[in-house]
Design a protein around this motif. Sequence first.
Motif, PDB file in Angstrom:
ATOM      1  N   LYS A  13       0.809  -1.224   0.000  1.00 54.85           N
ATOM      2  CA  LYS A  13       0.000   0.000   0.000  1.00 54.85           C
ATOM      3  C   LYS A  13       0.840   1.271   0.000  1.00 54.85           C
ATOM      4  CE  LYS A  13      -2.253  -0.613   3.826  1.00 54.85           C
ATOM      5  NZ  LYS A  13      -1.622  -1.834   4.325  1.00 54.85           N
ATOM      6  N   THR A  31      -2.069   6.768   7.045  1.00 58.64           N
ATOM      7  CA  THR A  31      -2.780   6.806   8.336  1.00 58.64           C
ATOM      8  C   THR A  31      -2.160   5.835   9.344  1.00 58.64           C
ATOM      9  OG1 THR A  31      -4.416   5.158   7.648  1.00 58.64           O
ATOM     10  CG2 THR A  31      -4.953   7.469   7.247  1.00 58.64           C
ATOM     11  N   GLY A  32      -1.515   4.784   8.836  1.00 57.91           N
ATOM     12  CA  GLY A  32      -0.862   3.830   9.747  1.00 57.91           C
ATOM     13  C   GLY A  32       0.189   4.520  10.595  1.00 57.91           C
ATOM     14  N   TYR A  35      -1.259   5.782  13.838  1.00 55.65           N
ATOM     15  CA  TYR A  35      -1.438   4.743  14.865  1.00 55.65           C
ATOM     16  C   TYR A  35      -0.086   4.289  15.408  1.00 55.65           C
ATOM     17  CZ  TYR A  35      -6.260   4.772  13.428  1.00 55.65           C
ATOM     18  OH  TYR A  35      -7.542   5.183  13.170  1.00 55.65           O
ATOM     19  N   ARG A  36       0.922   4.300  14.539  1.00 48.52           N
ATOM     20  CA  ARG A  36       2.263   3.929  14.984  1.00 48.52           C
ATOM     21  C   ARG A  36       2.786   4.958  16.009  1.00 48.52           C
ATOM     22  NH1 ARG A  36       5.204   0.126  11.919  1.00 48.52           N
ATOM     23  NH2 ARG A  36       3.814  -0.879  10.424  1.00 48.52           N
ATOM     24  N   ARG A  88       9.030   2.304  12.516  1.00 46.86           N
ATOM     25  CA  ARG A  88       8.921   1.203  11.542  1.00 46.86           C
ATOM     26  C   ARG A  88       9.415  -0.138  12.073  1.00 46.86           C
ATOM     27  NH1 ARG A  88       5.078   2.691   8.361  1.00 46.86           N
ATOM     28  NH2 ARG A  88       5.142   4.939   8.394  1.00 46.86           N
ATOM     29  N   ALA A  96       0.967  -0.491  17.417  1.00 44.86           N
ATOM     30  CA  ALA A  96       0.027   0.300  16.604  1.00 44.86           C
ATOM     31  C   ALA A  96      -1.256  -0.490  16.390  1.00 44.86           C
ATOM     32  CB  ALA A  96       0.668   0.646  15.254  1.00 44.86           C
ATOM     33  N   SER A  97      -1.103  -1.776  16.112  1.00 47.46           N
ATOM     34  CA  SER A  97      -2.273  -2.621  15.893  1.00 47.46           C
ATOM     35  C   SER A  97      -3.115  -2.695  17.175  1.00 47.46           C
ATOM     36  CB  SER A  97      -1.804  -4.013  15.454  1.00 47.46           C
ATOM     37  OG  SER A  97      -2.895  -4.847  15.238  1.00 47.46           O
ATOM     38  N   SER A 100      -4.802   0.655  17.898  1.00 49.28           N
ATOM     39  CA  SER A 100      -5.803   0.999  16.885  1.00 49.28           C
ATOM     40  C   SER A 100      -7.127   0.277  17.124  1.00 49.28           C
ATOM     41  CB  SER A 100      -5.282   0.670  15.483  1.00 49.28           C
ATOM     42  OG  SER A 100      -5.321  -0.726  15.258  1.00 49.28           O
ATOM     43  N   ARG A 106      -9.078   5.704  17.864  1.00 50.53           N
ATOM     44  CA  ARG A 106      -9.411   5.782  16.433  1.00 50.53           C
ATOM     45  C   ARG A 106     -10.135   7.101  16.131  1.00 50.53           C
ATOM     46  NH1 ARG A 106      -8.151   1.459  13.881  1.00 50.53           N
ATOM     47  NH2 ARG A 106      -8.909   2.345  11.936  1.00 50.53           N
ATOM     48  N   ARG A 127      -6.633   0.940   6.797  1.00 51.41           N
ATOM     49  CA  ARG A 127      -7.410  -0.296   6.919  1.00 51.41           C
ATOM     50  C   ARG A 127      -8.906  -0.034   6.724  1.00 51.41           C
ATOM     51  NH1 ARG A 127      -2.774  -1.053   7.461  1.00 51.41           N
ATOM     52  NH2 ARG A 127      -1.630  -2.709   8.530  1.00 51.41           N
ATOM     53  N   ASP A 128      -9.326   1.194   7.082  1.00 51.38           N
ATOM     54  CA  ASP A 128     -10.758   1.516   7.118  1.00 51.38           C
ATOM     55  C   ASP A 128     -11.058   2.792   6.336  1.00 51.38           C
ATOM     56  OD1 ASP A 128      -9.292   3.212   8.736  1.00 51.38           O
ATOM     57  OD2 ASP A 128     -10.889   3.471  10.202  1.00 51.38           O
ATOM     58  N   ASP A 181      -6.421  -6.797  13.384  1.00 52.69           N
ATOM     59  CA  ASP A 181      -6.988  -5.678  12.631  1.00 52.69           C
ATOM     60  C   ASP A 181      -8.340  -6.026  12.009  1.00 52.69           C
ATOM     61  OD1 ASP A 181      -4.660  -4.391  13.306  1.00 52.69           O
ATOM     62  OD2 ASP A 181      -3.730  -4.538  11.325  1.00 52.69           O
ATOM     63  N   ARG A 184     -11.292  -6.691  15.170  1.00 51.53           N
ATOM     64  CA  ARG A 184     -11.687  -5.679  16.171  1.00 51.53           C
ATOM     65  C   ARG A 184     -13.124  -5.226  15.848  1.00 51.53           C
ATOM     66  NH1 ARG A 184      -7.608  -1.774  13.440  1.00 51.53           N
ATOM     67  NH2 ARG A 184      -8.927  -0.887  11.833  1.00 51.53           N
TER      68      ARG A 184
HETATM   69  O1   DC Z   1      -0.321   0.445   7.736  1.00 52.87           O
HETATM   70  P1   DC Z   1       0.562   0.171   8.952  1.00 52.87           P
HETATM   71  O2   DC Z   1       1.175  -1.200   8.956  1.00 52.87           O
HETATM   72  O3   DC Z   1       1.574   1.243   9.161  1.00 52.87           O
HETATM   73  O4   DC Z   1      -0.450   0.234  10.193  1.00 52.87           O
HETATM   74  C1   DC Z   1      -0.057  -0.067  11.498  1.00 52.87           C
HETATM   75  C2   DC Z   1      -1.281  -0.512  12.305  1.00 52.87           C
HETATM   76  O5   DC Z   1      -2.176   0.574  12.463  1.00 52.87           O
HETATM   77  C3   DC Z   1      -2.095  -1.632  11.672  1.00 52.87           C
HETATM   78  O6   DC Z   1      -1.703  -2.908  12.131  1.00 52.87           O
HETATM   79  C4   DC Z   1      -3.513  -1.319  12.065  1.00 52.87           C
HETATM   80  C5   DC Z   1      -3.520   0.144  12.352  1.00 52.87           C
HETATM   81  N1   DC Z   1      -4.224   0.933  11.344  1.00 52.87           N
HETATM   82  C6   DC Z   1      -5.581   1.010  11.453  1.00 52.87           C
HETATM   83  O7   DC Z   1      -6.181   0.360  12.316  1.00 52.87           O
HETATM   84  N2   DC Z   1      -6.280   1.810  10.612  1.00 52.87           N
HETATM   85  C7   DC Z   1      -5.668   2.497   9.652  1.00 52.87           C
HETATM   86  N3   DC Z   1      -6.395   3.293   8.855  1.00 52.87           N
HETATM   87  C8   DC Z   1      -4.263   2.402   9.495  1.00 52.87           C
HETATM   88  C9   DC Z   1      -3.574   1.582  10.357  1.00 52.87           C
END
Ligand code: DC
Length: 220
Positions: A13, A31-32, A35-36, A88, A96-97, A100, A106, A127-128, A181, A184
Amino acid sequence: MQIAIDGPGGAGKSTLSKKLAKTLRFVYIDTGAMYRAAGLLCLRNGIEIRQEPDKAIALTKKANIDLVIAETGQKILLNGEDVTDLIRTPEISMAASDVSAIPEVRLQLVELQRKLGQTHDVIMDGRDIGTYVLPNASIKIFLTAAPEVRAKRRLAELTEKGEVCDYDTVLADLKRRDHNDSTRAFAPLKAAEDSIVVDTSELTFEESFTHLYTIIKERL
Ligand code: DC
């Protein structure tokens, strides 16, 4: 104009979205990374995210998580500190997971994501995005690939950065995060009904890029 790109970790992505945004002159929003940053904040403060969600909520609420858009790429700021290069690691991926999955966290970050989506032409990955953050996005793509392929790509990325890790651990972490992910309760990882599903398992980066670029150009 809003383009949503969702999918599990390691599907490509962010690298694809970055290149698409550059080519189309859109702004790329990761957006990840937000959350990170929240995950990093909790780890730094010794919070057991799953056991102490209230502490994670209180801490994130007080914090200032911001995304700075620059020509050279986006930067993620945590209380003014540039944490772009610190978020990272596999440990932060899991944090982050975990963070989130907390609805209050959120909602706080979605507010920032929607604001960015309203003020720029964006390619936003997460993710959303297609299901919850930008339900009216013009184009929604759900990018996926077999877990084994994603684990190999993730391992290559981490090894290149000098991280020491092995394939089995990367695959197990990835599967755990997929499970977290997508199960939830609030805004889980899933393809929007009106999304185009693209499986990149058998595609090179260039092939994936051309495929997505063609889909987007046809619909723009
Ligand atoms: O895309 P990423 O691997 O950097 O995202 C890290 C975590 O953040 C992923 O495991 C779930 C969460 N996340 C989320 O719940 N919603 C998003 N829009 C982006 C990431």
